[in-house]
Design a protein around this motif. Sequence first.
Motif, PDB file in Angstrom:
ATOM      1  N   ASN A   1       0.828  -1.211   0.000  1.00  0.00           N
ATOM      2  CA  ASN A   1       0.000   0.000   0.000  1.00  0.00           C
ATOM      3  C   ASN A   1       0.862   1.262   0.000  1.00  0.00           C
ATOM      4  N   LEU A   2       1.931   1.252   0.811  1.00  0.00           N
ATOM      5  CA  LEU A   2       2.806   2.422   0.879  1.00  0.00           C
ATOM      6  C   LEU A   2       3.541   2.637  -0.445  1.00  0.00           C
ATOM      7  N   ARG A   3       3.934   1.551  -1.088  1.00  0.00           N
ATOM      8  CA  ARG A   3       4.603   1.690  -2.392  1.00  0.00           C
ATOM      9  C   ARG A   3       3.673   2.342  -3.402  1.00  0.00           C
ATOM     10  N   MET A   4       2.415   1.925  -3.392  1.00  0.00           N
ATOM     11  CA  MET A   4       1.454   2.511  -4.332  1.00  0.00           C
ATOM     12  C   MET A   4       1.289   3.998  -4.072  1.00  0.00           C
ATOM     13  N   ILE A   5       1.233   4.385  -2.790  1.00  0.00           N
ATOM     14  CA  ILE A   5       1.094   5.798  -2.444  1.00  0.00           C
ATOM     15  C   ILE A   5       2.326   6.584  -2.889  1.00  0.00           C
TER      16      ILE A   5
END
Length: 305
Positions: free
Chosen positions: A247-251
């Motif tokens: 999720n953090l990578r996508m953000i």
Amino acid sequence: MTLRTGMMTKAPVVIESSNPMQQMLVSGNNALDTANQHDLLSKASMLQVQVQVAKQYERNIDKVRVEVVSLCQMPQLAEKAMYAYPKGGQVVAGPSIRLIEAIAQAMGNIEYGIVELQQTDKEVLLEAFAWDIEKNVRRSMRWTVKMVRDTKKGSYALNDQRDRYEMMANMGMRRVRACLMAVIPSPIQELAIETVKTTLMNHGRLIKPEQQGRMLDAFAVYGIERGHLEKYLGHKLDKLTAQEAMNLRMICDSLEAGIGKPSEFFAGYVDKGDAQPQNESVGRINEKLKKQSAKGGKEAGDGTA
């Protein structure tokens, strides 16, 4: 992705044409001299050759599926394969331009890129396109880019050629992605996304310290600190799970692409120049992602050390 140049006098419009030969001939009606007409016929002949070769070497969809799965099992691609952005009080996730390009390469017989149609000192008319040569399906979009960069201290014109090129390329990437998604069958895209998610989850439940450090460095570029991430996660960063890291990578990829602002994702973060912190809808976004992370982490944790 290619960036080509050409000349055209039509006003910028969004085009969806399934026949690239017809579109090129229509565009050629604006040619003003014999040289342009000759160039048009030459390009038309090249297109005919491309179509004939594509028909001669048709893709095998079963082999395409195998190659897509193989590519998406590579961590180097999986880590850059997805992005997320806030929309309507929710976080919308989808395949990144890197993943879509990888799928297009696996399929073969697909041409895509950005074409410069017209340029003045103040603005440029561009076209993003994707063409499945084998199926003769084409999608394109045209838009105008003003050669101006806006900053908190004001706006200034872009005169450096490199700056102009980078602005055109950056604004074109999302449109190229949209065009490619229109010509690539949705089942192939869904297969790639599911494989990417599995690849990221299979990397282990807890993220290694060096991976955490790289993530901190990536977010630090946008003024996002460890405290912001830990408040978003609801726990210390050393307990970061694979699902949360995804999720953090996508953000982070979304911030890099200029989609959304830090305050739209992280509670308590105030963008420079913003008078108020994030709105209430972003809190609901974070709660939704946390629930998804908790569910994904539980599933990934079963049977792992």
